[in-house]
Enzyme design. Sequence first.
Site, mmCIF file in Angstrom:
data_model
loop_
_atom_site.group_PDB
_atom_site.id
_atom_site.type_symbol
_atom_site.label_atom_id
_atom_site.label_comp_id
_atom_site.label_asym_id
_atom_site.label_seq_id
_atom_site.Cartn_x
_atom_site.Cartn_y
_atom_site.Cartn_z
ATOM 1 N N LYS A 50 -9.441 1.724 -9.514
ATOM 2 C CA LYS A 50 -10.037 1.938 -8.196
ATOM 3 C C LYS A 50 -11.151 2.978 -8.275
ATOM 4 O O LYS A 50 -10.948 4.081 -8.793
ATOM 5 C CB LYS A 50 -8.975 2.413 -7.195
ATOM 6 C CG LYS A 50 -8.006 1.333 -6.770
ATOM 7 C CD LYS A 50 -6.979 1.857 -5.785
ATOM 8 C CE LYS A 50 -7.530 2.003 -4.400
ATOM 9 N NZ LYS A 50 -6.472 2.391 -3.421
ATOM 10 N N PHE A 93 -12.039 -1.132 4.430
ATOM 11 C CA PHE A 93 -11.058 -0.344 5.175
ATOM 12 C C PHE A 93 -11.126 -0.633 6.671
ATOM 13 O O PHE A 93 -11.986 -0.108 7.378
ATOM 14 C CB PHE A 93 -11.301 1.150 4.930
ATOM 15 C CG PHE A 93 -10.631 1.685 3.687
ATOM 16 C CD1 PHE A 93 -10.478 0.898 2.574
ATOM 17 C CD2 PHE A 93 -10.168 2.985 3.646
ATOM 18 C CE1 PHE A 93 -9.859 1.386 1.428
ATOM 19 C CE2 PHE A 93 -9.547 3.489 2.511
ATOM 20 C CZ PHE A 93 -9.400 2.683 1.396
ATOM 21 N N THR A 97 -13.036 0.685 -3.638
ATOM 22 C CA THR A 97 -12.375 1.135 -2.427
ATOM 23 C C THR A 97 -13.324 1.958 -1.556
ATOM 24 O O THR A 97 -14.492 2.132 -1.885
ATOM 25 C CB THR A 97 -11.111 1.938 -2.805
ATOM 26 O OG1 THR A 97 -10.364 2.232 -1.633
ATOM 27 C CG2 THR A 97 -11.470 3.231 -3.523
ATOM 28 N N GLU A 104 -6.301 4.796 -9.029
ATOM 29 C CA GLU A 104 -7.582 5.378 -8.627
ATOM 30 C C GLU A 104 -8.073 6.453 -9.599
ATOM 31 O O GLU A 104 -7.317 7.290 -10.075
ATOM 32 C CB GLU A 104 -7.449 5.985 -7.229
ATOM 33 C CG GLU A 104 -8.765 6.325 -6.589
ATOM 34 C CD GLU A 104 -8.801 5.971 -5.112
ATOM 35 O OE1 GLU A 104 -9.819 6.261 -4.479
ATOM 36 O OE2 GLU A 104 -7.815 5.402 -4.599
ATOM 37 N N ASP A 151 0.852 -1.185 0.000
ATOM 38 C CA ASP A 151 0.000 0.000 0.000
ATOM 39 C C ASP A 151 0.889 1.237 0.000
ATOM 40 O O ASP A 151 1.051 1.918 1.008
ATOM 41 C CB ASP A 151 -0.895 -0.026 1.244
ATOM 42 C CG ASP A 151 -2.021 0.997 1.174
ATOM 43 O OD1 ASP A 151 -2.269 1.527 0.072
ATOM 44 O OD2 ASP A 151 -2.645 1.263 2.216
#
Length: 318
Positions: free
Chosen positions: A131, A177, A155, A95, A16
Site C-alpha cells: 500500500k 476512500f 490508497t 502499508e 478492513d
Amino acid sequence: MNKLDQLKAMTTVVADTGDIGSIRRYQPVDATTNPTLLLKAAQQPDCQPKLKEAIKWASDNGRAGEGFLQKCTEKFTISIGKDISQIVPGRVSTEVDARLSFDTQALIDKARQLIDHYAEAGVSSDRILIKLASTWEGIRAAEVLEKSGIQCNLTLLFCFVQAVACADAGVTLISPFVGRIYDWYQKNFPDQLITSQNDPGVKSVREIYQYYKAHGYQTIVMGASFRNVGQIEELAGCDNLTVSPDLLEILAADEGVLERKLFPDVTRATDSPVQTDEKGFRWQLNEDPMATEKLAEGIRSFALNQLQLEELVQQMAS
C-alpha cells in the site's frame, strides 16, 4: 442469504481490520491493514506477545543501530500480515511508512524490504499488496514496483485524476476512500442533505469504476473507508469493497434483498482515455480542495499513528 452473503456473490469482500478474530468470523477473500489498524492491534492484549517478539528480533538484529523502532514495527506488521495470510485465501495489503509518501526511491526500497521480510516469514509476494499513498511519487514508485512483479494497492485516493494516473501506471488495485470524502462534504456543507444515492464518495467510486471498465483498464477498484451500510449497498457489484467489522456485522444480520448497482459490462467509450503528466496531475489535484485536504490529512494521520506505534514499542523496550 443475508446481505453479506449476497454482496460476496457479486463483489470481492475485503476485511478492513487487523483483528484476527473478525477476519475468521466473516471469512473475507482479502484483508487490508494500515497504521491506524496496526496501532489498535498492538494495544490488544493478545497481540502483546507479537510486539515483544518483534522487539526481541530487532534487538538481536542491531538494537544499537539506526532504525531500531522501525525494525520493530516492521516485524510486528509482517507478523500480523502473516497471520492474516493464513486465514484469508487471497491477498493482504501492507502499508509503507506514510512518512515516505513524497520520496519515490525510498518507497521503492521500503516496499522491496517488506516483500523480503514476508519471504523470510514464508509468505510469497503474490499474497501481498504493497500500500502506497496516491501521491505523484507514490504512483511512480508503484509503476516501478509493478514492473518488477510487486503488486500495489494505491490508497488515500480521493479524486479522478489520481485514479487515472494509477491506471496509466498499471497498478494492481486502487482504494478510493468513500467515507473520508463524505466526511469532508458533511463538514463543509452542513446544510446539504447527503443520502446514499447522492453521496459524493459513492459518486466518486462509481465514476472511476465506469471509466475503468469503459476503457478496459485491468486495475481493480476497491471502495474503502465506509461510514454506513448505505454507502456499501450503493456500490454493490464494485470489483472489491473493504469493510470494517462493525459494518460486516450489520450486513450479516440483514436478511433483506441486496440489489446490484455496478456492472462490469459498461459500454466501451468511443473517446480516448484521459492523459495526465506530472504538471496536469498536480494542477488537477490542487484544483480539488477536498482531495488536496484529505490526501494531506490522511498522510499526516497515518504518519502520526506510525509514530504512536513506535512510542509504544519504545515503552515496552525500555
